[in-house]
Design a protein around this motif. Sequence first.
Motif, short mmCIF file in Angstrom:
data_model
loop_
_atom_site.label_atom_id
_atom_site.label_comp_id
_atom_site.label_asym_id
_atom_site.label_seq_id
_atom_site.Cartn_x
_atom_site.Cartn_y
_atom_site.Cartn_z
N GLN A 160 0.73 -1.19 0.04
CA GLN A 160 -0.19 0.01 -0.07
C GLN A 160 1.05 1.18 0.07
OE1 GLN A 160 -2.94 0.60 -1.12
NE2 GLN A 160 -4.46 0.53 0.58
N ARG A 161 1.88 1.12 0.78
CA ARG A 161 2.92 2.40 0.51
C ARG A 161 3.56 2.50 -0.67
NH1 ARG A 161 4.50 4.00 6.39
NH2 ARG A 161 3.55 3.01 7.75
N ALA A 162 4.08 1.74 -1.31
CA ALA A 162 4.55 1.37 -2.56
C ALA A 162 3.39 2.12 -3.53
CB ALA A 162 4.92 0.05 -2.78
N MET A 163 2.37 1.87 -3.27
CA MET A 163 1.15 2.39 -4.35
C MET A 163 1.26 3.94 -3.97
SD MET A 163 -2.40 0.96 -5.17
CE MET A 163 -1.77 -0.25 -6.34
N ILE A 164 1.04 3.97 -2.81
CA ILE A 164 0.90 5.56 -2.39
C ILE A 164 2.09 6.22 -3.25
CG2 ILE A 164 1.14 7.39 -0.77
CD1 ILE A 164 -0.32 5.28 1.09
N ALA A 165 3.51 5.93 -2.84
CA ALA A 165 4.71 6.39 -3.39
C ALA A 165 4.60 6.59 -4.95
CB ALA A 165 5.97 5.63 -3.38
N MET A 166 3.99 5.69 -5.51
CA MET A 166 3.78 5.75 -7.24
C MET A 166 2.78 6.95 -7.44
SD MET A 166 2.63 2.69 -9.75
CE MET A 166 3.83 1.34 -8.63
N ALA A 167 1.59 6.84 -6.72
CA ALA A 167 0.74 7.71 -6.97
C ALA A 167 1.37 9.35 -6.63
CB ALA A 167 -0.48 7.66 -5.97
N LEU A 168 2.14 9.37 -5.68
CA LEU A 168 2.73 10.72 -5.42
C LEU A 168 4.06 11.18 -6.36
CD1 LEU A 168 2.31 10.46 -1.60
CD2 LEU A 168 0.94 11.96 -3.12
N ALA A 169 4.36 10.44 -7.04
CA ALA A 169 5.59 10.44 -7.69
C ALA A 169 5.81 11.74 -8.42
CB ALA A 169 5.92 9.20 -8.81
N CYS A 170 4.72 12.05 -9.15
CA CYS A 170 4.53 13.32 -10.00
C CYS A 170 4.07 14.63 -9.17
CB CYS A 170 4.02 13.22 -11.18
SG CYS A 170 4.90 11.87 -12.32
N GLU A 171 3.99 14.37 -7.89
CA GLU A 171 3.19 15.52 -7.06
C GLU A 171 1.99 15.92 -7.63
OE1 GLU A 171 6.36 18.41 -6.55
OE2 GLU A 171 7.37 17.16 -5.25
N PRO A 172 0.89 15.22 -7.68
CA PRO A 172 -0.21 15.65 -8.36
C PRO A 172 -1.14 16.51 -7.72
CG PRO A 172 -0.51 13.41 -6.95
CD PRO A 172 0.82 13.82 -6.94
N LYS A 173 -1.84 17.40 -8.24
CA LYS A 173 -2.61 18.27 -7.65
C LYS A 173 -4.09 17.65 -7.09
CE LYS A 173 -1.72 21.69 -11.29
NZ LYS A 173 -0.60 20.97 -11.92
N LEU A 174 -4.37 16.40 -7.51
CA LEU A 174 -5.49 15.79 -6.84
C LEU A 174 -5.16 14.41 -6.52
CD1 LEU A 174 -8.49 15.57 -5.74
CD2 LEU A 174 -9.17 15.42 -8.09
N LEU A 175 -5.33 13.65 -5.46
CA LEU A 175 -4.88 12.40 -5.23
C LEU A 175 -6.34 11.77 -4.70
CD1 LEU A 175 -3.05 10.09 -4.69
CD2 LEU A 175 -2.82 10.77 -2.45
N ILE A 176 -6.80 10.54 -5.50
CA ILE A 176 -7.98 9.90 -4.93
C ILE A 176 -7.60 8.52 -4.38
CG2 ILE A 176 -10.00 8.84 -5.82
CD1 ILE A 176 -9.98 10.72 -8.28
N ALA A 177 -8.08 8.58 -2.97
CA ALA A 177 -7.44 7.39 -2.30
C ALA A 177 -8.78 6.50 -2.02
CB ALA A 177 -6.98 7.81 -0.73
N ASP A 178 -8.87 5.43 -2.73
CA ASP A 178 -10.13 4.42 -2.60
C ASP A 178 -9.69 3.50 -1.68
OD1 ASP A 178 -12.26 2.75 -3.16
OD2 ASP A 178 -11.65 2.33 -5.21
N GLU A 179 -10.26 3.48 -0.54
CA GLU A 179 -10.18 2.59 0.45
C GLU A 179 -8.92 2.19 0.72
OE1 GLU A 179 -12.95 1.46 2.33
OE2 GLU A 179 -14.62 1.59 1.10
N PRO A 180 -7.94 3.26 1.11
CA PRO A 180 -6.51 3.12 1.18
C PRO A 180 -6.23 2.10 2.48
CG PRO A 180 -7.16 5.18 2.08
CD PRO A 180 -8.22 4.63 1.19
N THR A 181 -6.95 1.78 3.41
CA THR A 181 -6.76 0.97 4.76
C THR A 181 -7.15 -0.38 4.62
OG1 THR A 181 -8.48 2.27 5.57
CG2 THR A 181 -6.16 3.04 5.99
#
Length: 329
Positions: A160-181
């Motif tokens: 899950q942390r690796a997926m968050i790292a991938m999602a944040l890689a390009c410093e997005p303006k909007l992050l959608i977190a679908d049931e992240p836990t």
Amino acid sequence: MALLEIRNLSVEFETVSGAFRAVDGIDISVDRGDLMAIVGESGSGKSVSMLAVMGLLPWTATITADRMEFNGHDLRTLSGRARRKIIGRDLSMIFQEPMSSLNPCFTVGYQIRETLRLHTSLDRKARQTRAIELMEQVGIPAPEKRLSAFPHQMSGGMSQRAMIAMALACEPKLLIADEPTTALDVTIQAQILELLTDLQDRTGMALILITHDMGVVAETVKRVAVQYAGQKVEEQQVEALFDDPHHPYTAALLSALPERSQDRFLPTIPGVVPGQFDRPQGCLFSPRCQFADARCRAVQPQKASAELGYALCHYPLLHGEPQGKEASA
């Protein structure tokens, strides 16, 4: 101007038995730096509505909207090439199940670096440095070693942390977190949520949290939209929602929280979310609502005023009491 502006979004899926409307006339508005949650039971259309925004629904889905704009781009008319430049860079998503969302054939490091290769001008060495930095940012120990690991070699929390790292890689303006836990133990859940809110506060990105856990909502976001059977039934600031819910469905969800229960047994909501073949003619929540009458079962409700949380209800609640019921009777 809002960062994400959606008006009257509907999604229908073609099935063997006919069309099924999974999302029905939803409005969403997200400003820069906003912290918002979308809550509801499974089958409420939470994930489908956001997957429609991302352009990740299958060909069987028909998406319609009066307006669907992100950062000045009309998502309804964008070409595939133009959309791919935005998705993963300015608009990113953490998917519900990391073990099935990460590609099992490639290392975690390769997948993070691939995101950077597609959306940035960094060279190979800089991409490796950035990948290590991202792994450290999300709290993964020994990042150089973990970058060489395949998804099956990592725990659920690490994936899950690796997926968050991938999602944040390009410093997005909007992050959608679908049931992240989902499927994580309580300690890891708290760490993931703290990580997301810290990153949101530090980078200024907007965050949409999709969840069915009202406890997570209370601790994490500022604003809440409640969905039921594909419709948005209420939207309020989080404190106001917990203090005085205006839709009977929201009130029922909150009453089922253990810390609010006054009895030995937790209250439950009878019945299930309506599917393709059992959708009521009137209010979709009427078969399960304790306040429903003949009008509720026959006539579709209209949105209430902003003071009543835009509740999609004939008799929106105020301090636990339905409004207008006596007059209509």
